[in-house]
Structures are given as structure tokens and as C-alpha cells.
Design an enzyme around this catalytic site. Structure first.
Site, PDB file in Angstrom:
ATOM      1  N   ASP A  36      59.048 -28.899-107.962  1.00 35.05           N
ATOM      2  CA  ASP A  36      58.653 -28.630-106.790  1.00 35.05           C
ATOM      3  C   ASP A  36      57.183 -28.898-106.543  1.00 35.05           C
ATOM      4  O   ASP A  36      56.526 -29.733-107.031  1.00 35.05           O
ATOM      5  CB  ASP A  36      58.794 -27.073-106.202  1.00 35.05           C
ATOM      6  CG  ASP A  36      59.285 -27.074-104.978  1.00 35.05           C
ATOM      7  OD1 ASP A  36      58.576 -27.374-103.950  1.00 35.05           O
ATOM      8  OD2 ASP A  36      60.335 -26.566-104.694  1.00 35.05           O
ATOM      9  N   HIS A  49      56.114 -32.300-106.213  1.00 31.78           N
ATOM     10  CA  HIS A  49      56.187 -32.555-104.939  1.00 31.78           C
ATOM     11  C   HIS A  49      54.643 -32.671-104.191  1.00 31.78           C
ATOM     12  O   HIS A  49      54.465 -32.810-102.991  1.00 31.78           O
ATOM     13  CB  HIS A  49      56.934 -31.555-104.160  1.00 31.78           C
ATOM     14  CG  HIS A  49      58.489 -31.540-104.052  1.00 31.78           C
ATOM     15  ND1 HIS A  49      59.361 -30.740-103.616  1.00 31.78           N
ATOM     16  CD2 HIS A  49      59.114 -32.373-105.262  1.00 31.78           C
ATOM     17  CE1 HIS A  49      60.457 -30.915-103.868  1.00 31.78           C
ATOM     18  NE2 HIS A  49      60.585 -31.893-104.934  1.00 31.78           N
TER      19      HIS A  49
END
Length: 248
Positions: free
Chosen positions: A75, A98
Site C-alpha cells: 500500500d 503505492h
């Protein structure tokens, strides 16, 4: 504003250093309602497809430093949430993950953030600001991304004010978050998509005072990279690769 810790205890300075977090089931490190904290030499590792394994989340906090760290996760490598202010990040290596993200934010503010001398490799995003749509009033301001290398990053520079996770988002709504005074300085490397810079700002609250200076991002597929702008106002100077589409 950041809340005082329970019991009235107040730290004048807290240092957290030389820690490795491996395969966390969720966020590796949460920093909420913190003041005057230095994180250094923190290594966080999780598979690139592991959900919700953010490297560190910072919210409702002020005067935070993060430096000399390596983050590989599924993430956000770094996520800055509402009521974050006076945050300094330097010498961070991110990937997979991310990227370095401000938000998502649906109200309140983020201000006084700098990310410098860092690198992202094989990340989904590079430096990203995302606000929920629709949202309550709020702001993102006084933000600097400087001296950052992108190596095969899918979306190196992103502002997304149409972010709406989950179901029921059939049409873009209007974000009421004002994004202003954001600087992108000396950012270079390669993008895995042709649109290396994507500013998708609010119709009601256009992004203002965006600065692009010495941006040199090449599309890894061999064609010329491009830039996309929606309701984004600012200036560009120095190297412009891709060519800026900011409104003056």
C-alpha cells in the site's frame, strides 16, 4: 489540531530509530496525535500485493521527521492524513508500494510538508495528493516535493480530486478541498504510463499556485510522455519533460 497524549503527558522530543518491521498484517507504523517525533533508519517490508500494509501513516500530528528509511509494501509507503503539519521527509526509498501519498482527505487540512532527496522504484504512484469526492471544506497547502527519482513508476506525479473508493461512484462529484502552493522541483526518471503528470483538480476549488521546475520524466515505452491537466493553475520553468499544461 494535534491532541495531547492521555494523562497530560507531553514529549519534548521522541526518537524512533533502527527498527525493521516485516510482513505486518496491516499498517506497519501509525503516528497519530504525535508531536516532535523523529523516525530514522526504519525498514518496513511486505509483499507488493499485500493489502493495507502501509509503511507509515501520519495524522493529527506536527513537527515529524522521517529520514534514511527503506519501505517496500503493498500500500502507501508513506500516507499523510488530515491535520498533519510541519512534516519533513528525506532520503526515503519506496518500492514496491503505492507511493508517497497525501490523503485521502475529505475535510480539515494538511500543510507544511516537504519530501526531498528520495527515490521510488516500481511503485504504483510516485508523489500523490488525493481528496475524496464529494468532500467537506478543507485544504492542502505549502507542500514541496524536491530532488526525487522515479524508476519505472506507473504514475509519477498525481493530484486526484475525484477519488471515491468503494461502490456507488458512478459519476465524478466535486471536492471542496482547496489545493494550493504545491511545488514539484527536480523530479526525474521513467514512467510506466504515457501520462507521467496527471493533475485532476476540483471544478469548484481549482488547484492554484502549482509549480513545476526542472521535471524530466520519460515514458518507458519509448514514446513521448505527456501531461494532463484539469482545473490546475500554476507555472512551469526549467526543463519541461513532459510539456506543462498548467493554466496561468
Amino acid at each position: 489540531m494535534p491532541r495531547d497524549p492521555p494523562g497530560g503527558l507531553k514529549n519534548t522530543l521522541l526518537k524512533i530509530e533502527n527498527i525493521t518491521s516485516l510482513n505486518s498484517k496491516n499498517t506497519h507504523i501509525n503516528c497519530f496525535a504525535c508531536r516532535d517525533v523523529i523516525f530514522s533508519n526504519i525498514h518496513t517490508t511486505a509483499p507488493g500485493d499485500s493489502p493495507n500494509t502501509d509503511g507509515i501513516k501520519i495524522g493529527e500530528s506536527s513537527n515529524i521527521q522521517r529520514h534514511d528509511s527503506v519501505i517496500a509494501t503493498g500500500d502507501d509507503c508513506l500516507a499523510f492524513l488530515p491535520d498533519s503539519r510541519n512534516i519533513s521527509v528525506t532520503r526515503i526509498h519506496c518500492g514496491p508500494g503505492h507511493g508517497i501519498t497525501l490523503g485521502s482527505i475529505s475535510s480539515k487540512s494538511i500543510t507544511g510538508l516537504s519530501v526531498t532527496n528520495s527515490s521510488l522504484v516500481g511503485a504504483q504512484n510516485g508523489v500523490r495528493i488525493k481528496t475524496k469526492s464529494p468532500s467537506q471544506p478543507g485544504s492542502v497547502s505549502n507542500v514541496t516535493f524536491q530532488h526525487i527519482q522515479m524508476d519505472k513508476v506507473d504514475n509519477p506525479i498525481v493530484i486526484d480530486q475525484q477519488y471515491c473508493p468503494g461502490s456507488g461512484c458512478t459519476a465524478p462529484k466535486t471536492s471542496e478541498i482547496q489545493i494550493t502552493d504545491v511545488k514539484y522541483i527536480d523530479i526525474w526518471g521513467t514512467s510506466n504510463t504515457e501520462t507521467a503528470v496527471n493533475f485532476k483538480c476540483s471544478e469548484n476549488k481549482p488547484c492554484t499556485k502549482i509549480e513545476l521546475r526542472n521535471i524530466n520524466l520519460n515514458y518507458s515505452g519509448g514514446r513521448q510522455a505527456n501531461e494532463s491537466c484539469l482545473n490546475a493553475k500554476g507555472v512551469a520553468s526549467g526543463k519541461e519533460n513532459p510539456k506543462s499544461c498548467l493554466q496561468s
